[in-house]
Design an enzyme around this catalytic site. Structure first.
Site, PDB file in Angstrom:
ATOM      1  N   ASP A  88      45.544  40.050  36.020  1.00  0.00           N
ATOM      2  CA  ASP A  88      44.610  38.931  36.091  1.00  0.00           C
ATOM      3  C   ASP A  88      43.599  38.970  34.938  1.00  0.00           C
ATOM      4  O   ASP A  88      42.394  39.017  35.147  1.00  0.00           O
ATOM      5  CB  ASP A  88      43.888  38.945  37.438  1.00  0.00           C
ATOM      6  N   GLU A 129      46.478  49.310  40.803  1.00  0.00           N
ATOM      7  CA  GLU A 129      47.110  48.437  41.787  1.00  0.00           C
ATOM      8  C   GLU A 129      48.604  48.202  41.547  1.00  0.00           C
ATOM      9  O   GLU A 129      49.077  47.068  41.567  1.00  0.00           O
ATOM     10  CB  GLU A 129      46.388  47.089  41.842  1.00  0.00           C
ATOM     11  N   TYR A 141      38.677  43.552  48.673  1.00  0.00           N
ATOM     12  CA  TYR A 141      37.886  42.329  48.556  1.00  0.00           C
ATOM     13  C   TYR A 141      37.779  41.656  49.923  1.00  0.00           C
ATOM     14  O   TYR A 141      38.275  40.554  50.125  1.00  0.00           O
ATOM     15  CB  TYR A 141      38.524  41.398  47.523  1.00  0.00           C
ATOM     16  N   GLU A 146      36.707  48.806  43.058  1.00  0.00           N
ATOM     17  CA  GLU A 146      36.506  47.376  42.851  1.00  0.00           C
ATOM     18  C   GLU A 146      36.022  46.742  44.153  1.00  0.00           C
ATOM     19  O   GLU A 146      36.496  47.092  45.236  1.00  0.00           O
ATOM     20  CB  GLU A 146      37.789  46.651  42.411  1.00  0.00           C
TER      21      GLU A 146
END
Length: 629
Positions: free
Chosen positions: A190, A434, A487, A523
Site C-alpha cells: 500500500d 505482513e 487496526y 502499526e
C-alpha cells in the site's frame, strides 16, 4: 587530487540508490564513500538525460544498444533530476505510471580522466531496490583528460513474484476492452511504486591498496567500553595498519596496529537513545590508516568510521539498551514527498528529524524497505533508534515462497546487514512485513531467513512484523521480538471505537500467552482528512483519529507494565499510494500531512511521548518539557 605514486589509484562508481534492475558487482564491503587524505568523492547528482523505453517489449534500448552512443542520438530525451523518482516530474500521465526500462545518462569530467555502462562498456548489474552497489571502473579511464566520460544507467521497476517486494504483470487479452499489448503491474503493498535513481550516484577513488571493510561490535563493563573491530584490506601483499579510536574532541582513547582486535575505552561515553540520556548519540571516530607497497609504489589509505558504544539485549518482557529498559515510542515512516517521490532530499530529512524531536519520538521503523544510509547516519548522531526493515512487504502469493524468492531474500539480508551493521542506531532487523505467514511454505521460508540473519549478525535481535492470527503465524516462533500490526475500529469493525480496548487487550494476551516474547505494537492508526471534523466522531475526521489513538494508549499503558515494549504509530506523514477506491490521493493515516503540517493527532502524540520520556526519571531538568528545535 592528492599526488600519489603511479597516478590515481582506483576509481569506483558507487550507486547509493540501487534499482530493481541496473545495468560486475564488487564482492566487497560497502563502506560509505567518505573523503579523506587518500580518497576523493565526486557527486554526479543534478540533471541527467532521460528516456523511457516505450517499445512493446520495453527492450528496444538493449536491442539497439542505446548505451553505445549518446542517448540523445537514439531518440527524444528529457531532463530528469537525480536523485528523484521520475513519476511526478512531468505532466505526462503515462510516465507517472510507466513500467519497464528507463535510461539515464550524463557526461562528467572526473579529475584528470575517467570513465555503468561507462563509455559504452557494461560495468555492473544489480537486482533489488534500496541498497547500494558499486563497480570498479579504473580500467575504463580515458587517456585524454580533456574528454568527458559518458555514464549510462538503465533502471527497471518491474516486479515479479520473486522480487522484493513481489508483484506480477497482468497482460490484458480482451481486445474489446484493451489495446494490443496492454498490461498492468499488480502490487501487493500500500504505497506508490515510485521508480528512478532515488539516491546519490558517486564517483570515488581509493589507492591501489585500500581498506575494503570494517566491522565493529561494542560492549562495556562498568565504566570501560570495548570495541571489537575487524578490518578487510584489498590488494596489499603486506601492509602496516594503524587503528586509532578518538573521542569527540579528537583525543586518542585507544589504538592498535592489528587487522583485528579489542580496543578498551576508559570512562566510556555510551551511545544512548534520544530522551534516555542527557548526552544522546555520542559517537567516537575509528580512524584506520593502511600503508602498503609493491615493487613499484607505496600506498596509503585513510578511512574514518563513526562508532557508538552500546549494547542491545532482549528478555521475555523487556528490550534493553545498555542494560536499561528501553520503550519504543516512535513512528513508521516512508521515503515519500511531493514531486521528489522517494528521491533523497536533505531539506526534507532535516525537517523530519526536527519533527521527530518535537514529537518526542525516540525511534522509527524503516517501513517497508531500507532507507538511505545518510538517514541512518542522522539517527546515529541524534540518538534515534531504528528497526531496520528489508523490502519483504507484500509476500502474499504462495509462489513467492519458492526457492528463487528465498534465495533473493537471503541476498537482500546479506546486503542490508553489510551496509548497516556498524550503525549504533540500528537495534533490530525486520525480515518482513505482513506476509501471508499462515501459508504452509512460510514456516521453512521464514525460519531460514531469520536464522540466516541471526548468523550474519548475532548481536542484534530479529523481528517479523505480523498481522496474522497468533495461532497460525509461521514466523513468530523464530523471532526475538513480536511485532504486531492491527487496526481495530478501522479495517476491523470500522466505526466501532468502543471495541478497541477489548480487542487490543485480547490481541496482546493471545500473542504473549503463546510465545512468551516482548511485543511491539508496530502499526495502528486511522485515515484522517486534515480539516475534516465531526462530533460525534466519524471515520476520516480528525476527532476519530484522536479517539483511536487515545483508546489504544489506554491499553498500552497497562500492558507496558508487563511485556509490551513499544508503540509505533502508522504513520508519521501521509504518503502516496496507487489509485483505488479505498484511497483518496494516497494514504491519510499520517499524524502530519504529506507537506509536514500537524493534524490534531500530532499534538496528542506529542503530549504522550514526552510524558513517556519523563517517566524514565533520568532526563536532565531542561528536557522535562518539550521545547522547540
Amino acid at each position: 587530487m592528492m599526488a600519489r605514486p603511479e597516478g590515481l589509484g582506483v576509481f569506483r562508481l558507487s550507486c547509493l540508490f540501487a534499482v530493481f534492475e541496473a545495468a560486475c558487482l564488487l564482492d566487497t564491503g560497502m563502506l560509505f564513500p567518505r573523503e579523506s587524505s587518500s580518497r576523493e568523492v565526486k557527486e554526479l547528482n543534478g540533471v541527467w538525460n532521460f528516456r523511457a523505453d516505450r517499445s512493446p517489449n520495453r527492450n528496444r534500448g538493449f536491442e539497439r544498444a542505446w548505451y553505445k552512443r549518446r542517448l540523445a542520438e537514439t531518440g527524444p530525451v528529457i531532463d530528469m533530476p537525480v536523485p528523484a523518482s521520475y513519476n511526478d516530474i512531468t505532466q505526462d500521465p503515462t510516465l507517472r505510471d510507466f513500467i519497464g526500462w528507463v535510461w539515464y545518462e550524463r557526461e562528467a569530467v572526473v579529475w584528470k580522466n575517467t570513465s555503468s555502462w561507462v563509455n559504452g562498456v557494461k560495468v555492473t548489474e544489480h537486482k533489488g531496490g534500496h541498497l547500494p552497489f558499486e563497480a570498479e571502473i579504473g580500467a575504463l579511464l580515458r587517456k585524454d583528460p580533456t574528454q568527458p566520460c559518458r555514464i549510462t544507467i538503465a533502471v527497471n521497476n518491474t516486479l515479479s513474484l520473486d522480487t522484493l517486494p513481489p508483484g506480477s504483470i497482468q497482460h490484458m487479452s480482451d481486445k474489446t476492452k484493451y489495446p494490443d499489448g496492454y498490461f498492468v503491474q499488480s502490487i501487493f503493498f500500500d504505497f506508490f511504486n515510485y521508480a528512478g535513481i532515488h539516491r546519490s550516484v558517486l564517483l570515488y577513488t581509493t589507492p591501489k591498496a585500500y581498506v575494503d571493510d570494517i566491522t565493529v561490535v561494542t560492549n562495556f563493563f562498568d565504566n570501560t567500553g570495548l570495541v571489537q573491530y575487524k578490518l578487510s584490506v584489498r590488494d596489499a601483499v603486506s601492509a602496516t595498519i594503524s587503528v586509532t579510536l578518538m573521542d569527540k574532541g579528537g583525543h586518542c582513547v585507544a589504538s592498535s596496529s592489528e587487522l583485528s582486535g579489542d580496543l578498551k575505552v576508559k570512562d566510556v561515553n555510551l551511545w544512548w537513545p534520544y530522551l534516555m540520556h542527557e548526552n544522546p548519540g555520542y559517537l567516537y571516530s575509528l580512524e584506520v590508516r593502511l600503508k602498503a607497497a609493491d615493487e613499484k609504489s607505496a600506498y596509503e589509505d585513510v578511512y574514518t568510521l563513526p562508532v557508538g558504544i552500546r549494547t542491545v539485549n532482549v528478555t521475555s518482557t523487556q528490550f534493553l539498551i545498555n542494560n536499561k529498559p528501553f520503550y519504543f515510542h516512535g513512528v513508521n515512516k516512508h521515503e515519500d514527498s511531493d514531486i521528489r517521490g522517494k528521491g533523497f532530499d536533505w531539506p526534507l530529512i532535516v525537517k523530519d528529524f526536527n519533527l521527530l524531536k518535537w514529537l518526542g519520538a525516540n525511534s522509527f521503523r524503516t517501513s517497508h524497505y531500507p532507507y538511505a544510509e545518510e538517514i541512518m547516519q542522522m539517527c546515529d548522531r541524534h540518538g534515534i533508534v531504528v528497526i531496520d526493515e528489508c523490502p519483504g512487504v507484500g509476500i502474499k502469493d504462495i509462489r513467492s515462497f519458492g526457492n528463487a524468492s528465498l534465495t533473493n531474500h537471503l541476498v537482500v539480508m546479506d546486503e542490508l546487514v553489510r551496509r548497516d551493521k556498524n550503525h549504533p542506531s540500528v537495534v533490530m532487523w525486520s525480515v518482513a512485513n505482513e506476509p501471508a505467514a499462515e501459508m504452509p511454505p512460510a514456516d521453512f521460508y521464514f525460519k531460514t531467513v531469520i536464522q540466516h540473519t541471526k548468523a550474519l549478525d548475532p548481536t542484534r535481535p530479529v523481528t517479523f512484523v505480523s498481522d496474522s492470527n497468533y495461532a497460525r503465524d509461521k514466523g513468530a516462533p523464530y523471532v526475538d521480538v513480536i511485532c504486531v500490526n492491527s487496526y481495530f475500529s478501522w479495517y476491523h469493525d470500522p466505526g466501532h471505537l468502543e471495541l478497541i480496548p477489548l480487542q487490543l487487550n485480547t490481541q496482546f494476551e493471545n500473542w504473549y500467552r503463546k510465545y512468551q516474547k516482548p511485543i511491539i505494537q508496530s502499526e495502528y492508526g486511522a485515515d484522517t482528512v486534515p480539516g475534516l471534523h465531526s462530533d460525534p466522531p466519524v471515520m476520516f475526521t480528525e476527532e476519530y483519529q484522536n479517539i483511536v489513538l487515545k483508546n489504544y494508549h489506554k491499553v498500552f499503558d497497562e500492558k507496558k507494565k508487563q511485556y509490551v515494549i513499544g508503540e509505533l504509530i502508522w504513520n508519521f506523514a501521509d504518503f502516496m499510494t496507487s489509485q483505488g477506491v479505498l484511497r483518496v490521493v494516497g494514504n491519510k493515516k499520517g499524524v502530519f500531512t504529506r507537506q509536514r503540517q500537524p493534524k490534531a493527532a500530532a499534538f496528542i502524540l506529542k503530549e504522550r511521548y514526552w510524558r513517556l520520556a519523563n517517566e524514565t526519571g533520568i532526563l536532565p531538568p531542561w528536557t522535562k518539557y518539550p521545547c522547540s528545535f
